[in-house]
Design a protein around this motif. Structure first.
Motif, PDB file in Angstrom:
ATOM      1  N   PHE A  76       0.842  -1.199   0.000  1.00 34.15           N
ATOM      2  CA  PHE A  76       0.000   0.000   0.000  1.00 34.15           C
ATOM      3  C   PHE A  76       0.876   1.247   0.000  1.00 34.15           C
ATOM      4  O   PHE A  76       1.964   1.254   0.607  1.00 34.15           O
ATOM      5  N   ILE A  77       0.396   2.279  -0.689  1.00 36.74           N
ATOM      6  CA  ILE A  77       1.136   3.546  -0.755  1.00 36.74           C
ATOM      7  C   ILE A  77       0.170   4.641  -0.323  1.00 36.74           C
ATOM      8  O   ILE A  77      -0.453   5.299  -1.163  1.00 36.74           O
ATOM      9  N   PRO A  78      -0.026   4.836   0.984  1.00 37.17           N
ATOM     10  CA  PRO A  78      -1.067   5.760   1.426  1.00 37.17           C
ATOM     11  C   PRO A  78      -0.820   7.222   1.076  1.00 37.17           C
ATOM     12  O   PRO A  78      -1.778   7.962   0.857  1.00 37.17           O
ATOM     13  N   THR A  79       0.449   7.637   1.016  1.00 42.84           N
ATOM     14  CA  THR A  79       0.675   9.054   0.726  1.00 42.84           C
ATOM     15  C   THR A  79       2.098   9.314   0.243  1.00 42.84           C
ATOM     16  O   THR A  79       3.012   8.536   0.542  1.00 42.84           O
ATOM     17  N   SER A  80       2.259  10.397  -0.499  1.00 42.59           N
ATOM     18  CA  SER A  80       3.617  10.820  -0.850  1.00 42.59           C
ATOM     19  C   SER A  80       4.105  11.773   0.234  1.00 42.59           C
ATOM     20  O   SER A  80       3.314  12.307   1.021  1.00 42.59           O
ATOM     21  N   ILE A 194      -0.647   7.073   9.755  1.00 40.29           N
ATOM     22  CA  ILE A 194      -0.854   7.711   8.437  1.00 40.29           C
ATOM     23  C   ILE A 194      -1.557   9.061   8.604  1.00 40.29           C
ATOM     24  O   ILE A 194      -1.145  10.062   8.018  1.00 40.29           O
ATOM     25  N   ARG A 198      -0.038  12.680   7.620  1.00 38.39           N
ATOM     26  CA  ARG A 198      -0.746  13.550   6.672  1.00 38.39           C
ATOM     27  C   ARG A 198      -1.093  14.896   7.316  1.00 38.39           C
ATOM     28  O   ARG A 198      -1.054  15.928   6.657  1.00 38.39           O
TER      29      ARG A 198
END
Lengths: 206, 298
Positions: A76-80, A194, A198
């Protein structure tokens, strides 16, 4: 929770960001590759190996988008993340510059063979791709390649080695990675981290 | 065969014999397909090569291979064990199950229940199955069809950023967020509730964030995992085959090895005595369907 961080230029930014969500997180001591910091175990790996660690069991990781895109990993790639920004570019010796569309039959040296093949396939230009493991700028100078595809940050390394950027083929930044199973078995813990990260990014971007 | 391959073969055999037995008991039939198939667009995975002016695939995805081989549309219950290649020379060992043309809900409940007995046969009790619904997401995206690809891309990677950046009305975005983080709650969906209640096992969860990366799944998709191993131990879902509802899944046998107990999954009857008597007894037991281990008398 286990977190794997990239050794090298993204390490200090990764620690700085994570410290805002995990208070007291310390940087590694000299040559330390694994250490425990309270509830968190930190592992340090080569950026290209970070997705492999996360895919096979480490809960969280940070690395560049370039290495994640190069090999398709099941994670999974939740955010940059707001650091590690660079671009992946085609470059040639400055006296041999031609547009990428005219590179038919070129031999391209790169650490990113899959991204390179995909790019040239997308513009329908057949090239030969050779994989090198670092110091890619050397290949055209040594006469073993006509061009390179490599990460460009400021462009200084290219300049020093007599190369010039022809075309940017992708932009990269740091990414937060999450193991698929950890996302399920540590659902609240992972989600909290996460959301925290964020939140920090949003506050800092204002 | 190298020493490494032999050692791996021994490990794989332990798991596969128990899985085979489990699916024979559930009335599934093993299928054996050629390792090389003529290249067709409908075949998935495999490693491509050319010979005699034709293209071929070595060890393609078995589900797609089965579906291209079936001539008659009727009910089929299959299982297979094979290495599947994905463009290279090293593949993954899969034990897969296909139930084609069954009654929609009974079929999915049977497949999910067979997973419980399969894993327990291997001594694996610490596992979970998350069940999602592609239909639910299709209902969401039907109101924003131009955003469907982006929403599914966000789901596959669980990318919060993509969801955040979607140009959707706030209410719709909240709905997406809620489904995105929906796990372990009682599903407000009749079909999913019926399935979960029929399976009746606390290790099964509704999780709308579970979406498999195959466009042919039309509703239920599921993922099998254990906290003991960092990768899924299997997964699958429902698909349509010539207008017949079907359901298939595969165990990743190498990941399953990491969680299964050091057992071949069966209780064997030990037979000892003199040579003649031992094998007479063993023959009777095998004829009755018992597993035996004959120990030579020293």
């Amino acid at each position: 929770m286990q977190i794997v961080l990239p050794r090298g230029r993204m390490l200090s930014d990764s620690i700085r960001l994570l410290r805002k969500s995990i208070p007291g997180l310390r940087p590694p001591d000299d040559r330390e590759l694994i250490y425990r910091n309270g509830e968190v175990e930190v592992l340090l790996a080569k950026p290209a190996d970070v997705p492999v660690y996360v895919e096979t069991g480490v809960d969280i990781g940070i690395t560049g988008k370039d290495v994640v895109l190069e090999n398709s990993h099941d994670l999974f790639i939740p955010t940059s993340l707001p650091f590690g920004r660079c671009r992946l570019s085609v470059a040639t010796l400055k006296d041999d510059m031609v547009p990428v569309e005219q590179m038919d039959g070129y031999r391209i040296a790169t650490e990113y063979p899959n991204l390179t093949r995909n790019f040239f396939k997308s513009i329908d230009v057949p090239v030969e791709v050779i994989k090198v493991n670092g110091a890619t700028e050397l290949a055209p100078r040594a006469g073993i390649a006509d061009a390179i595809v490599d990460i460009v940050n400021t462009g200084n390394t290219l300049k020093v080695n007599g190369l010039k950027e022809v075309k940017t083929i992708a932009h990269s930044t740091a990414l937060l990675l999450v193991n698929r199973i950890s996302q399920k078995t540590k659902f609240d813990q992972v989600n909290e981290l996460i959301f925290d990260i964020r939140g920090v990014i949003k506050r800092e971007s204002k | 065969m190298t020493y490494e391959a032999m050692a791996k073969s021994r490990e794989l055999a332990k798991v596969v014999s128990a899985l085979r037995k489990n699916y024979e008991l559930w009335n599934y039939r093993e299928v054996f397909l050629p390792a090389i198939a003529e290249y067709k667009g409908k075949l998935d995975k495999g490693t491509k090569f050319a010979g005699n002016d034709e293209f071929y695939l070595i060890k393609p995805d078995i589900t797609s291979q089965i579906l291209t081989q079936l001539k008659h549309v009727e009910t089929h219950k299959f299982f297979y064990f094979s290495e599947v290649l994905d463009g290279g020379v090293k593949g993954s060992w899969q034990f897969g199950v296909e139930y084609i043309g069954g009654e929609q809900t009974w079929m999915i409940v049977e497949v999910l229940t067979s997973i419980i007995t399969a894993l327990e046969k291997l001594g694996v009790y610490d596992f979970y199955v998350d069940i999602g619904s592609r239909r639910i997401w299709r209902q969401v995206t039907s109101q924003a069809p131009d955003k469907e690809d982006q929403i599914f891309e966000a789901l596959y990677h669980r990318n919060f950023e993509l969801i955040d950046e979607l140009e959707l009305p706030e209410k719709k975005k909240e709905e997406v967020w809620e489904l995105f983080n929906y796990r372990g709650q009682n599903p407000d969906d009749e079909r999913l509730s019926e399935i979960l209640s029929a399976v009746g096992d606390s290790r099964f969860f509704a999780d709308f964030g579970t979406v498999r990366h195959r466009p042919y799944y039309y509703d239920i998709t599921f993922e099998i995992y254990s906290p003991q191993v960092g990768e899924p131990i299997g997964g699958g879902g429902e698909y349509m085959y010539k207008d017949r509802t079907s359901c298939g899944f595969a165990f990743n046998v190498e990941n399953l090895l990491a969680v299964s107990l050091d057992t071949d999954g069966v209780a064997r009857k030990l037979v000892e005595g003199d040579l003649h008597e031992s094998f007479l007894t063993a023959r009777k037991l095998v004829a009755e369907g018992d597993y035996v281990e004959v120990n030579p008398c020293k």
